[in-house]
Scaffold this motif. Structure first.
Motif, PDB file in Angstrom:
ATOM      1  N   ARG A   1       0.847  -1.200   0.000  1.00 36.24           N
ATOM      2  CA  ARG A   1       0.000   0.000   0.000  1.00 36.24           C
ATOM      3  C   ARG A   1       0.880   1.246   0.000  1.00 36.24           C
ATOM      4  O   ARG A   1       1.812   1.354   0.788  1.00 36.24           O
ATOM      5  CB  ARG A   1      -0.890   0.022   1.255  1.00 36.24           C
TER       6      ARG A   1
ATOM      7  N   ILE B   1       1.578   4.906   0.992  1.00 36.86           N
ATOM      8  CA  ILE B   1       1.145   5.743   2.117  1.00 36.86           C
ATOM      9  C   ILE B   1       1.846   7.084   2.064  1.00 36.86           C
ATOM     10  O   ILE B   1       3.074   7.162   1.961  1.00 36.86           O
ATOM     11  CB  ILE B   1       1.447   5.046   3.463  1.00 36.86           C
TER      12      ILE B   1
ATOM     13  N   SER C   1      -5.085   6.921  11.234  1.00 34.76           N
ATOM     14  CA  SER C   1      -5.897   7.561  10.192  1.00 34.76           C
ATOM     15  C   SER C   1      -6.146   9.022  10.542  1.00 34.76           C
ATOM     16  O   SER C   1      -6.109   9.411  11.706  1.00 34.76           O
ATOM     17  CB  SER C   1      -7.238   6.848  10.057  1.00 34.76           C
TER      18      SER C   1
ATOM     19  N   ASP D   1      -9.256   9.450   4.124  1.00 35.03           N
ATOM     20  CA  ASP D   1      -8.567   8.167   3.995  1.00 35.03           C
ATOM     21  C   ASP D   1      -7.471   8.225   2.938  1.00 35.03           C
ATOM     22  O   ASP D   1      -6.406   7.638   3.125  1.00 35.03           O
ATOM     23  CB  ASP D   1      -9.568   7.056   3.663  1.00 35.03           C
ATOM     24  N   GLN D   2      -7.713   8.939   1.817  1.00 33.13           N
ATOM     25  CA  GLN D   2      -6.738   9.001   0.723  1.00 33.13           C
ATOM     26  C   GLN D   2      -6.618  10.418   0.183  1.00 33.13           C
ATOM     27  O   GLN D   2      -7.533  11.227   0.327  1.00 33.13           O
ATOM     28  CB  GLN D   2      -7.153   8.073  -0.421  1.00 33.13           C
TER      29      GLN D   2
ATOM     30  N   ASP E   1      -2.854   6.282   0.628  1.00 37.18           N
ATOM     31  CA  ASP E   1      -3.453   6.276   1.959  1.00 37.18           C
ATOM     32  C   ASP E   1      -2.799   7.374   2.789  1.00 37.18           C
ATOM     33  O   ASP E   1      -1.570   7.508   2.787  1.00 37.18           O
ATOM     34  CB  ASP E   1      -3.246   4.932   2.650  1.00 37.18           C
TER      35      ASP E   1
END
Length: 154
Positions: free
Chosen positions: A67, A69, A111, A115-116, A122
Motif C-alpha cells: 500500500r 502511504i 488515520s 482516507d486518501q 493512503d
C-alpha cells in the motif's frame, strides 16, 4: 577480608534472593515493545523499480505491505523534481532518516479525517509509542509540519 569461598557464598545468596524476588513478583515488568502497543513492523528498503512492498520513496511517502502511504502530518523536500541541489540533498537525508526510523521497531498507522489523497495514496500518521515519526523529522530540520501545501525548499 573476604576469602574466595565467602565471596562465592555471598554472591550466590544475593543472586538467589534477587531471582526469588523477581519470580515471586510475577517477573519483570513488560516493556512497551513487549506489550505490543504498536502492531506493525517490517524491514524497509529504499524503493527502486516497479515492485514495491515495504520501502521508502522519500521522506513523506512509503510503501507498506503493498500500500502506498503519504505521511499525513509532514512535508519533506522533493527528490524526484527538486527545485535546487540543496532541496534534493535535504530530501535524500529525509528519506534515509525515515527508513532508519521505520526500521527501529514496531509502529502504528493513525488515520486522519480523509482516507486518501487525490493521488490514491493512503493518508496516515506513523507513530511509535504515541510519538509521530514525522515530528522527529521536523525536530531534526528534515521536514515541516503539513500545512496543506508544498513549500519552496530553495
Amino acid at each position: 577480608m573476604i576469602r574466595w569461598p565467602g565471596f562465592v557464598a555471598i554472591t550466590l545468596a544475593l543472586c538467589t534472593a534477587l531471582f526469588l524476588a523477581i519470580f515471586l513478583s510475577g517477573g519483570p515488568a513488560p516493556s512497551s515493545a513487549a506489550v505490543g502497543t504498536d502492531p506493525y513492523q517490517a524491514s524497509f528498503g529504499i524503493c527502486f523499480g516497479r515492485d514495491r512492498y515495504s520501502c521508502v520513496v522519500d521522506g513523506d511517502t512509503i510503501w507498506f505491505e503493498g500500500r502506498k502511504i503519504r505521511i499525513a502530518d509532514i512535508n519533506t523536500p522533493e527528490i524526484s523534481k527538486p527545485g535546487c541541489a540543496s532541496e534534493e540533498r535535504l530530501g535524500q537525508q529525509a528519506k534515509i532518516r525515515m527508513q532508519a526510523l521505520l526500521n527501529q521497531g514496531s509502529f502504528s498507522l493513525k488515520s486522519i479525517d480523509r482516507d486518501q489523497d487525490q493521488y490514491g495514496r493512503d493518508l496516515r500518521i506513523i507513530t511509535r509509542d504515541g510519538e509521530s515519526l514525522g515530528e522527529i523529522l521536523v525536530a531534526e530540520g528534515l521536514a515541516e509540519r503539513w500545512q496543506g501545501y508544498r513549500r519552496n525548499w530553495c
